[in-house]
Design a protein around this motif. Structure first.
Motif, PDB file in Angstrom:
ATOM      1  N   GLN A 223       0.833  -1.206   0.000  1.00 13.79           N
ATOM      2  CA  GLN A 223       0.000   0.000   0.000  1.00 13.79           C
ATOM      3  C   GLN A 223       0.867   1.257   0.000  1.00 13.79           C
ATOM      4  O   GLN A 223       0.606   2.218  -0.738  1.00 13.79           O
ATOM      5  CB  GLN A 223      -0.923  -0.007   1.218  1.00 13.79           C
ATOM      6  N   ARG A 224       1.904   1.256   0.811  1.00 16.39           N
ATOM      7  CA  ARG A 224       2.794   2.416   0.879  1.00 16.39           C
ATOM      8  C   ARG A 224       3.490   2.663  -0.468  1.00 16.39           C
ATOM      9  O   ARG A 224       3.622   3.804  -0.916  1.00 16.39           O
ATOM     10  CB  ARG A 224       3.827   2.199   1.981  1.00 16.39           C
ATOM     11  N   HIS A 225       3.897   1.578  -1.102  1.00 15.54           N
ATOM     12  CA  HIS A 225       4.604   1.729  -2.381  1.00 15.54           C
ATOM     13  C   HIS A 225       3.715   2.381  -3.436  1.00 15.54           C
ATOM     14  O   HIS A 225       4.158   3.279  -4.163  1.00 15.54           O
ATOM     15  CB  HIS A 225       5.084   0.358  -2.875  1.00 15.54           C
ATOM     16  N   TYR A 226       2.472   1.927  -3.528  1.00 16.04           N
ATOM     17  CA  TYR A 226       1.592   2.461  -4.558  1.00 16.04           C
ATOM     18  C   TYR A 226       1.029   3.837  -4.192  1.00 16.04           C
ATOM     19  O   TYR A 226       0.544   4.562  -5.062  1.00 16.04           O
ATOM     20  CB  TYR A 226       0.476   1.469  -4.875  1.00 16.04           C
ATOM     21  N   GLN A 227       1.139   4.210  -2.928  1.00 12.82           N
ATOM     22  CA  GLN A 227       0.703   5.548  -2.529  1.00 12.82           C
ATOM     23  C   GLN A 227       1.812   6.588  -2.703  1.00 12.82           C
ATOM     24  O   GLN A 227       1.549   7.706  -3.157  1.00 12.82           O
ATOM     25  CB  GLN A 227       0.236   5.538  -1.068  1.00 12.82           C
ATOM     26  N   THR A 228       3.032   6.211  -2.344  1.00 10.66           N
ATOM     27  CA  THR A 228       4.119   7.188  -2.326  1.00 10.66           C
ATOM     28  C   THR A 228       5.235   6.910  -3.322  1.00 10.66           C
ATOM     29  O   THR A 228       6.076   7.785  -3.566  1.00 10.66           O
ATOM     30  CB  THR A 228       4.731   7.266  -0.909  1.00 10.66           C
ATOM     31  N   GLY A 229       5.264   5.712  -3.892  1.00 11.48           N
ATOM     32  CA  GLY A 229       6.311   5.377  -4.845  1.00 11.48           C
ATOM     33  C   GLY A 229       7.622   5.031  -4.164  1.00 11.48           C
ATOM     34  O   GLY A 229       7.713   4.923  -2.940  1.00 11.48           O
ATOM     35  N   ALA A 230       8.650   4.872  -4.971  1.00 12.42           N
ATOM     36  CA  ALA A 230       9.971   4.516  -4.449  1.00 12.42           C
ATOM     37  C   ALA A 230      10.596   5.712  -3.742  1.00 12.42           C
ATOM     38  O   ALA A 230      10.368   6.862  -4.126  1.00 12.42           O
ATOM     39  CB  ALA A 230      10.875   4.050  -5.586  1.00 12.42           C
ATOM     40  N   PRO A 231      11.382   5.472  -2.703  1.00 15.99           N
ATOM     41  CA  PRO A 231      12.024   6.580  -1.990  1.00 15.99           C
ATOM     42  C   PRO A 231      13.061   7.293  -2.855  1.00 15.99           C
ATOM     43  O   PRO A 231      13.615   6.710  -3.791  1.00 15.99           O
ATOM     44  CB  PRO A 231      12.672   5.897  -0.788  1.00 15.99           C
ATOM     45  N   GLU A 232      13.316   8.528  -2.532  1.00  8.15           N
ATOM     46  CA  GLU A 232      14.305   9.305  -3.280  1.00  8.15           C
ATOM     47  C   GLU A 232      15.677   8.635  -3.185  1.00  8.15           C
ATOM     48  O   GLU A 232      16.079   8.158  -2.120  1.00  8.15           O
ATOM     49  CB  GLU A 232      14.375  10.730  -2.715  1.00  8.15           C
ATOM     50  N   GLY A 233      16.379   8.595  -4.301  1.00  6.82           N
ATOM     51  CA  GLY A 233      17.710   7.998  -4.333  1.00  6.82           C
ATOM     52  C   GLY A 233      17.725   6.482  -4.357  1.00  6.82           C
ATOM     53  O   GLY A 233      18.774   5.866  -4.135  1.00  6.82           O
ATOM     54  N   TRP A 234      16.574   5.873  -4.676  1.00  6.71           N
ATOM     55  CA  TRP A 234      16.488   4.412  -4.643  1.00  6.71           C
ATOM     56  C   TRP A 234      17.464   3.744  -5.601  1.00  6.71           C
ATOM     57  O   TRP A 234      17.891   2.600  -5.378  1.00  6.71           O
ATOM     58  CB  TRP A 234      15.056   3.956  -4.952  1.00  6.71           C
ATOM     59  N   GLN A 235      17.843   4.458  -6.671  1.00 10.59           N
ATOM     60  CA  GLN A 235      18.699   3.858  -7.696  1.00 10.59           C
ATOM     61  C   GLN A 235      20.056   3.422  -7.160  1.00 10.59           C
ATOM     62  O   GLN A 235      20.734   2.589  -7.766  1.00 10.59           O
ATOM     63  CB  GLN A 235      18.905   4.842  -8.850  1.00 10.59           C
ATOM     64  N   THR A 244      12.125  -1.734  -4.261  1.00 13.23           N
ATOM     65  CA  THR A 244      12.158  -1.011  -2.988  1.00 13.23           C
ATOM     66  C   THR A 244      10.949  -1.317  -2.117  1.00 13.23           C
ATOM     67  O   THR A 244      10.926  -0.969  -0.937  1.00 13.23           O
ATOM     68  CB  THR A 244      12.196   0.510  -3.227  1.00 13.23           C
ATOM     69  N   MET A 245       9.939  -1.954  -2.679  1.00 11.16           N
ATOM     70  CA  MET A 245       8.670  -2.128  -1.976  1.00 11.16           C
ATOM     71  C   MET A 245       8.794  -3.016  -0.733  1.00 11.16           C
ATOM     72  O   MET A 245       8.256  -2.701   0.317  1.00 11.16           O
ATOM     73  CB  MET A 245       7.628  -2.699  -2.949  1.00 11.16           C
ATOM     74  N   HIS A 246       9.528  -4.126  -0.846  1.00 13.70           N
ATOM     75  CA  HIS A 246       9.626  -5.090   0.252  1.00 13.70           C
ATOM     76  C   HIS A 246      10.823  -5.993  -0.040  1.00 13.70           C
ATOM     77  O   HIS A 246      11.158  -6.236  -1.213  1.00 13.70           O
ATOM     78  CB  HIS A 246       8.330  -5.918   0.331  1.00 13.70           C
ATOM     79  N   PRO A 247      11.501  -6.515   0.988  1.00 11.39           N
ATOM     80  CA  PRO A 247      12.639  -7.410   0.743  1.00 11.39           C
ATOM     81  C   PRO A 247      12.322  -8.599  -0.150  1.00 11.39           C
ATOM     82  O   PRO A 247      13.185  -9.055  -0.914  1.00 11.39           O
ATOM     83  CB  PRO A 247      13.032  -7.857   2.158  1.00 11.39           C
ATOM     84  N   TRP A 248      11.090  -9.133  -0.078  1.00 17.24           N
ATOM     85  CA  TRP A 248      10.721 -10.230  -0.984  1.00 17.24           C
ATOM     86  C   TRP A 248      10.804  -9.774  -2.441  1.00 17.24           C
ATOM     87  O   TRP A 248      11.264 -10.511  -3.313  1.00 17.24           O
ATOM     88  CB  TRP A 248       9.302 -10.711  -0.683  1.00 17.24           C
ATOM     89  N   GLU A 249      10.316  -8.551  -2.704  1.00 18.48           N
ATOM     90  CA  GLU A 249      10.330  -8.054  -4.081  1.00 18.48           C
ATOM     91  C   GLU A 249      11.742  -7.686  -4.519  1.00 18.48           C
ATOM     92  O   GLU A 249      12.096  -7.846  -5.693  1.00 18.48           O
ATOM     93  CB  GLU A 249       9.388  -6.866  -4.229  1.00 18.48           C
ATOM     94  N   ASP A 250      12.550  -7.203  -3.599  1.00 21.58           N
ATOM     95  CA  ASP A 250      13.944  -6.921  -3.922  1.00 21.58           C
ATOM     96  C   ASP A 250      14.652  -8.207  -4.336  1.00 21.58           C
ATOM     97  O   ASP A 250      15.389  -8.251  -5.337  1.00 21.58           O
ATOM     98  CB  ASP A 250      14.621  -6.288  -2.704  1.00 21.58           C
ATOM     99  N   PHE A 251      14.418  -9.275  -3.585  1.00 23.45           N
ATOM    100  CA  PHE A 251      15.018 -10.570  -3.927  1.00 23.45           C
ATOM    101  C   PHE A 251      14.538 -11.043  -5.295  1.00 23.45           C
ATOM    102  O   PHE A 251      15.350 -11.455  -6.143  1.00 23.45           O
ATOM    103  CB  PHE A 251      14.662 -11.604  -2.859  1.00 23.45           C
ATOM    104  N   ALA A 252      13.209 -10.994  -5.534  1.00 28.86           N
ATOM    105  CA  ALA A 252      12.656 -11.505  -6.794  1.00 28.86           C
ATOM    106  C   ALA A 252      13.135 -10.676  -7.987  1.00 28.86           C
ATOM    107  O   ALA A 252      13.416 -11.225  -9.058  1.00 28.86           O
ATOM    108  CB  ALA A 252      11.132 -11.518  -6.735  1.00 28.86           C
ATOM    109  N   GLU A 253      13.226  -9.359  -7.813  1.00 34.55           N
ATOM    110  CA  GLU A 253      13.719  -8.508  -8.896  1.00 34.55           C
ATOM    111  C   GLU A 253      15.188  -8.795  -9.178  1.00 34.55           C
ATOM    112  O   GLU A 253      15.615  -8.855 -10.340  1.00 34.55           O
ATOM    113  CB  GLU A 253      13.532  -7.037  -8.534  1.00 34.55           C
ATOM    114  N   THR A 254      15.980  -8.969  -8.140  1.00 33.59           N
ATOM    115  CA  THR A 254      17.405  -9.270  -8.339  1.00 33.59           C
ATOM    116  C   THR A 254      17.578 -10.636  -8.979  1.00 33.59           C
ATOM    117  O   THR A 254      18.420 -10.826  -9.868  1.00 33.59           O
ATOM    118  CB  THR A 254      18.145  -9.202  -6.996  1.00 33.59           C
ATOM    119  N   TRP A 255      16.774 -11.603  -8.540  1.00 35.93           N
ATOM    120  CA  TRP A 255      16.789 -12.932  -9.157  1.00 35.93           C
ATOM    121  C   TRP A 255      16.482 -12.821 -10.650  1.00 35.93           C
ATOM    122  O   TRP A 255      17.143 -13.460 -11.483  1.00 35.93           O
ATOM    123  CB  TRP A 255      15.765 -13.820  -8.461  1.00 35.93           C
TER     124      TRP A 255
END
Length: 352
Positions: A223-235, A244-255
């Motif tokens: 919910q926070r991700h879709y309301q506010t987006g990625a934090p500044e400097g996420w790159q 940036t949304m959740h560690p599970w998604e960070d893992f899946a994106e990196t995979w």
């Protein structure tokens, strides 16, 4: 994806081919060896020129949805890739049938990569309680669209993602630089292997040290991700905004990106690609691929090859007026996350 050649005439073949365009030989892929072979009809079966074995086509070949083989003397009707299907769309509808065929191409590429990496592929259809299975579903209620995702081994994909126009509409709407069927497959399988290799593989503490604490409330993070987006400097620390949304998604994106990198390097190696820009003597811009990206234990080899290759690929795309093929930045923190995935994969042992 490596290249193949017709054992009958030597013609260059691609993974998706089912007929040699030069000699007309029927073609099929042997799942055990991942070899695309020319075939000769024999006694109601097919003799493979690659291994002299007798084979039949997967049942889905009759629907134009598969070019993999099963042993002629066995009981299997479907190949290892198609056996992972739990639900497919109503293929009496020609539009849905076409979308499903496109999805099967992407899934076969995924399964091919998993087998090249020798990862375990426990199947729900073969009795694994939390094994891998796929539901390919079509929207039936506009107020409750099918959501692509992963749930304890079951990967669901909305078949609308196989429609290029619809997929592009969603990509633009969500502000994504990249959205493909194969990308979806690789992302969702990343969640599956988090369960298999991290949660059930005794790697939770090591994974948390790299990706963060996955016990954070997922729904709140979503919910926070879709309301506010990625934090500044996420790159600086993430491969994508969604990561940036959740560690599970960070893992899946990196995979996902690990599989992108390994398979693209494998293709480049098959073509004998060498990168050595005429305008630079910087050794970091030079790459000559002389190793198997799927088998190397040296992670730095992958990154050292990928960085100059991705620059060249992006430049080629720009020459055609196309967007960058790989519009992502591999910062040092992202590279360390990729290193963790590499070590996880290399430590896994295939059991099915």
């Amino acid at each position: 994806m490596r290249l193949f050649s017709c054992q009958n005439c030597g013609q260059l073949l691609h993974f998706e081919n089912s007929v040699c365009m030069r000699c007309g030989s029927s073609l099929g892929l042997i799942p055990e060896t991942l070899e695309l072979t020319a075939l000769a009809a024999e006694d109601g079966a097919w003799r493979a020129l690659a291994d002299n074995g007798l084979w039949r086509y997967c049942e889905n070949a009759t629907l134009g949805a598969c070019n993999w083989l099963v042993p002629a003397g066995g009981d299997a009707v479907y190949c290892p890739s198609c056996r992972l299907n739990r639900t497919i769309p109503d293929i009496s509808d020609p539009v849905r049938a076409t979308l499903w065929r496109e999805i099967e191409v992407a899934k076969r590429r995924l399964v091919y990569a998993l087998r090249r990496l020798r990862l375990p592929i426990p199947s729900r259809a073969e009795g694994a309680a939390h094994g891998l299975a796929f539901d390919f579903l079509a929207d039936s209620d506009p107020s409750a669209p099918v959501l692509t995702g992963h749930d304890d081994g079951l990967i669901t994909l909305n078949i609308a993602e196989a429609d290029p126009a619809e997929r592009e509409r969603r990509r633009v709407e969500l502000g994504e630089p990249y959205r493909t069927l194969l990308g979806h497959m690789r992302h969702e399988i990343g969640h599956f292997y988090w369960n298999e290799l991290v949660r059930d593989g005794g790697k939770l503490d090591a994974c948390r040290a790299v990706f963060g604490d996955e016990t954070l409330d997922y729904q709140q993070a979503l919910q926070r991700h879709y309301q506010t987006g990625a934090p500044e400097g996420w790159q600086e620390g993430y491969i994508s905004a969604y990561a940036t949304m959740h560690p599970w998604e960070d893992f899946a994106e990196t995979w996902t990106h690990y599989l992108h990198i390994v398979d693209t390097l494998d293709t480049a190696e098959s073509f004998g690609v060498t990168i050595e820009p005429d305008v630079s003597d910087d050794p970091d811009t030079v790459v000559e691929l002389t190793f198997d990206p799927y088998r190397t234990r040296n992670f730095d080899k992958l990154i050292d090859a990928w960085l100059p290759l991705s620059v060249a690929l992006n430049s080629l795309n720009r020459s055609m007026g196309q967007p960058d093929l790989y519009p992502f930045a591999l910062t040092p923190p992202v590279i360390e996350k990729l290193r963790f995935i590499h070590q996880l994969v290399r430590g896994a042992k295939r059991s099915g």
